[in-house]
Design a protein around this motif. Structure first.
Motif, PDB file in Angstrom:
ATOM      1  N   UNK A  64       0.381 -93.853  -3.167  1.00 50.89           N
ATOM      2  CA  UNK A  64      -0.895 -94.709  -3.715  1.00 50.89           C
ATOM      3  C   UNK A  64      -0.714 -96.117  -2.537  1.00 50.89           C
ATOM      4  N   UNK A  65      -1.412 -96.448  -2.486  1.00 48.73           N
ATOM      5  CA  UNK A  65      -1.033 -97.756  -1.938  1.00 48.73           C
ATOM      6  C   UNK A  65      -1.931 -98.986  -3.411  1.00 48.73           C
ATOM      7  N   UNK A  66      -0.386 -99.758  -3.290  1.00 48.61           N
ATOM      8  CA  UNK A  66      -0.599-101.048  -3.826  1.00 48.61           C
ATOM      9  C   UNK A  66      -0.929-102.675  -2.693  1.00 48.61           C
ATOM     10  N   UNK A  67      -1.441-103.392  -4.065  1.00 51.09           N
ATOM     11  CA  UNK A  67      -1.726-104.235  -3.382  1.00 51.09           C
ATOM     12  C   UNK A  67       0.000-105.316  -3.559  1.00 51.09           C
ATOM     13  N   UNK A  68      -0.642-106.436  -2.727  1.00 49.94           N
ATOM     14  CA  UNK A  68       0.553-107.061  -2.013  1.00 49.94           C
ATOM     15  C   UNK A  68       1.024-107.774  -3.199  1.00 49.94           C
ATOM     16  N   UNK A  69       0.324-108.675  -4.332  1.00 50.77           N
ATOM     17  CA  UNK A  69       0.581-109.640  -4.836  1.00 50.77           C
ATOM     18  C   UNK A  69       1.130-110.041  -5.856  1.00 50.77           C
ATOM     19  N   UNK A  70       1.074-108.341  -7.081  1.00 52.76           N
ATOM     20  CA  UNK A  70       2.742-108.158  -7.921  1.00 52.76           C
ATOM     21  C   UNK A  70       3.674-108.087  -7.358  1.00 52.76           C
ATOM     22  N   UNK A  71       5.114-109.063  -7.287  1.00 46.31           N
ATOM     23  CA  UNK A  71       6.325-108.327  -6.813  1.00 46.31           C
ATOM     24  C   UNK A  71       6.730-107.433  -7.478  1.00 46.31           C
ATOM     25  N   UNK A  72       7.665-106.501  -6.586  1.00 41.46           N
ATOM     26  CA  UNK A  72       8.794-105.284  -7.740  1.00 41.46           C
ATOM     27  C   UNK A  72      10.077-106.143  -7.692  1.00 41.46           C
ATOM     28  N   UNK A  73      10.813-106.188  -8.635  1.00 41.79           N
ATOM     29  CA  UNK A  73      12.013-106.286  -9.166  1.00 41.79           C
ATOM     30  C   UNK A  73      12.549-105.289  -9.518  1.00 41.79           C
ATOM     31  N   UNK A  74      13.572-105.222  -9.534  1.00 41.95           N
ATOM     32  CA  UNK A  74      14.681-104.084  -9.514  1.00 41.95           C
ATOM     33  C   UNK A  74      16.294-104.746 -10.471  1.00 41.95           C
ATOM     34  N   UNK A  75      16.230-103.637 -10.791  1.00 42.99           N
ATOM     35  CA  UNK A  75      17.405-104.528 -12.009  1.00 42.99           C
ATOM     36  C   UNK A  75      18.537-103.099 -12.545  1.00 42.99           C
ATOM     37  N   UNK A  76      19.643-103.182 -12.013  1.00 44.02           N
ATOM     38  CA  UNK A  76      20.963-102.587 -11.931  1.00 44.02           C
ATOM     39  C   UNK A  76      21.612-103.408 -13.208  1.00 44.02           C
ATOM     40  N   UNK A  77      22.039-101.760 -13.649  1.00 44.74           N
ATOM     41  CA  UNK A  77      22.339-102.487 -15.247  1.00 44.74           C
ATOM     42  C   UNK A  77      23.646-100.946 -15.284  1.00 44.74           C
ATOM     43  N   UNK A  78      25.745-101.336 -15.365  1.00 49.41           N
ATOM     44  CA  UNK A  78      25.812 -99.730 -15.512  1.00 49.41           C
ATOM     45  C   UNK A  78      25.590 -99.583 -16.917  1.00 49.41           C
ATOM     46  N   UNK A  79      26.174 -98.322 -16.448  1.00 50.69           N
ATOM     47  CA  UNK A  79      26.126 -97.519 -17.810  1.00 50.69           C
ATOM     48  C   UNK A  79      27.045 -98.243 -19.206  1.00 50.69           C
ATOM     49  N   UNK A  80      27.539 -97.888 -19.297  1.00 54.63           N
ATOM     50  CA  UNK A  80      28.545 -98.734 -20.550  1.00 54.63           C
ATOM     51  C   UNK A  80      27.370-100.157 -21.240  1.00 54.63           C
ATOM     52  N   UNK A  81      27.362-100.964 -20.330  1.00 56.85           N
ATOM     53  CA  UNK A  81      27.089-102.180 -20.235  1.00 56.85           C
ATOM     54  C   UNK A  81      25.262-102.229 -20.606  1.00 56.85           C
ATOM     55  N   UNK A  97      24.410 -99.834 -22.633  1.00 56.42           N
ATOM     56  CA  UNK A  97      24.579 -98.701 -24.608  1.00 56.42           C
ATOM     57  C   UNK A  97      24.863 -99.898 -24.532  1.00 56.42           C
ATOM     58  N   UNK A  98      25.346-101.230 -24.074  1.00 56.78           N
ATOM     59  CA  UNK A  98      25.929-102.671 -25.386  1.00 56.78           C
ATOM     60  C   UNK A  98      24.330-103.265 -25.512  1.00 56.78           C
ATOM     61  N   UNK A  99      23.199-103.306 -24.210  1.00 54.17           N
ATOM     62  CA  UNK A  99      22.409-104.172 -24.611  1.00 54.17           C
ATOM     63  C   UNK A  99      21.504-103.386 -25.453  1.00 54.17           C
ATOM     64  N   UNK A 100      21.571-101.526 -25.450  1.00 55.71           N
ATOM     65  CA  UNK A 100      20.594-100.997 -26.437  1.00 55.71           C
ATOM     66  C   UNK A 100      21.147-101.062 -27.896  1.00 55.71           C
TER      67      UNK A 100
END
Length: 362
Positions: free
Chosen positions: A1-18, A20-23
């Motif tokens: 699917x071609x996506x318009x460029x107006x909306x940025x894509x952010x990626x967040x990476x959290x370690x599994x144990x962290x 779990x702490x958040x949740x």
């Protein structure tokens, strides 16, 4: 699917144990360490949940604090709002754009697509933090900033539950400034509630920027944010003038919907709004006529369907391809598609209601 460029894509990476702490500690304000990848750069960040009722929902809002490099897009903190209960996903963005358009301070707000540990978790609204950098970006003088963190921030001596407040600063948290700066809030609340009406015009003019407060009143009355009269705002006190301004915050429950996403009829909030400060301002003939004049002008020029429709449809078309990727929203795309018509109908009905009640301000 071609996506318009107006909306940025952010990626967040959290370690599994962290993660779990958040949740497991959903109500904690302490962020867990994570990585953010955006605009081909990587940042060390902290992630925490934010908001109140939204924390109980499947799609939660997040607060990002930037650690290294120190700033991301010129800020050290961002709020990613899930907008989960807003079928349109554009109400907050539309509100803040409207406030800015009529001349009021408001945080910058932009939609993003968020991924967590490689999986898409949906469309979010990236909301600028109202802090010292917010002021600096706008060329404003340094000063104090207070957040109205709960509904005790109703400008009264009594809580919404009709109990005497335990302190004059109840309902406020300090975002920028020193602890002793709460004295400015205490003075403001005390004088709002004790100054005789014969002296009120002069006294309040030495505490708040009346014209900007009235502009905010126009904005909140038009968008009909019921909660925004007693919370969902920030107070900025200029270190130069010593006057307070008010800044809107959390505006997803607007344009005809409440905090649960349910219908809020167009006539639910009266033209005068409500809280102790507004009541006292409107009781001053000069301020009441100023408010009426501002509202009349904005109803003719800014708050009407023909003016707002292009922006509404532009926002909808921009984020729609990303809504189809949102695991929490994609199955109800028909509601998303129909919501713009609902918003436009609200604008027409709300505008007619306000025009009919301008006589109440005479």
């Amino acid at each position: 699917m071609d996506l318009p460029k107006e909306v940025p894509i952010y990626q967040i990476f959290i370690k599994k144990n962290e993660y779990k702490t958040l949740r497991d500690h959903m109500w904690s304000e302490d962020p867990v360490p994570a990585k953010l990848k955006a605009s081909q750069k990587q940042y060390d960040i902290g992630v925490a949940y934010r908001g109140y009722h939204i924390r109980k929902l499947k799609k939660k809002s997040l607060r990002l604090t930037i650690h290294s490099p120190k700033l991301f897009l010129g800020a050290r903190e961002y709020h990613l709002n899930a907008e989960y209960l807003d079928p349109s996903m554009i109400r907050s963005k539309l509100s803040f754009d409207f406030f800015k358009d009529i001349g009021n301070l408001a945080p910058a707000a932009e939609h993003i697509l968020l991924k967590l540990n490689g999986s898409t978790i949906g469309v979010y609204l990236q909301l600028e933090s109202v802090d010292d950098l917010f002021l600096k970006k706008r060329g404003l003088q340094p000063g104090q900033i207070f957040y109205a963190s709960n509904d005790d921030a109703n400008f009264s001596l009594i809580t919404p539950e009709n109990k005497i407040k335990h302190s004059l600063e109840a309902g406020y948290s300090l975002k920028v400034g020193l602890k002793e700066d709460f004295r400015y809030i205490r003075e403001l609340i005390y004088k709002i509630n004790t100054v005789p009406q014969s002296e009120f015009k002069n006294e309040i003019s030495n505490l708040i920027d009346v014209n900007k407060f009235l502009l905010w009143l126009v904005g909140i009355v038009c968008t009909q944010n019921y909660d925004g009269f007693i919370q969902n705002y920030a107070l900025y006190r200029s270190g130069e003038s010593g006057l307070f301004e008010i800044i809107p915050w959390d505006y997803d429950a607007t344009w005809g919907r409440d905090i649960h996403g349910k219908v809020m009829e167009y006539d639910y909030v009266p033209i005068q709004g409500y809280n102790t400060l507004i009541s006292r301002l409107i009781d001053v003939p000069e301020f009441r006529q100023k408010y009426k004049s501002l509202l009349e002008n904005i109803l003719e020029t800014k708050f009407n369907a023909s003016y707002l429709e292009p922006h509404i449809f532009s926002l909808q078309s921009m984020i729609r391809p990303y809504i189809l990727l949102d695991p929490f929203k994609s199955k109800d795309i028909s509601s998303f598609d129909m919501e713009t018509e609902y918003i436009i109908r609200f604008i027409n009905n709300r505008r007619a209601y306000l025009k009919n009640h301008l006589v109440d301000l005479s």
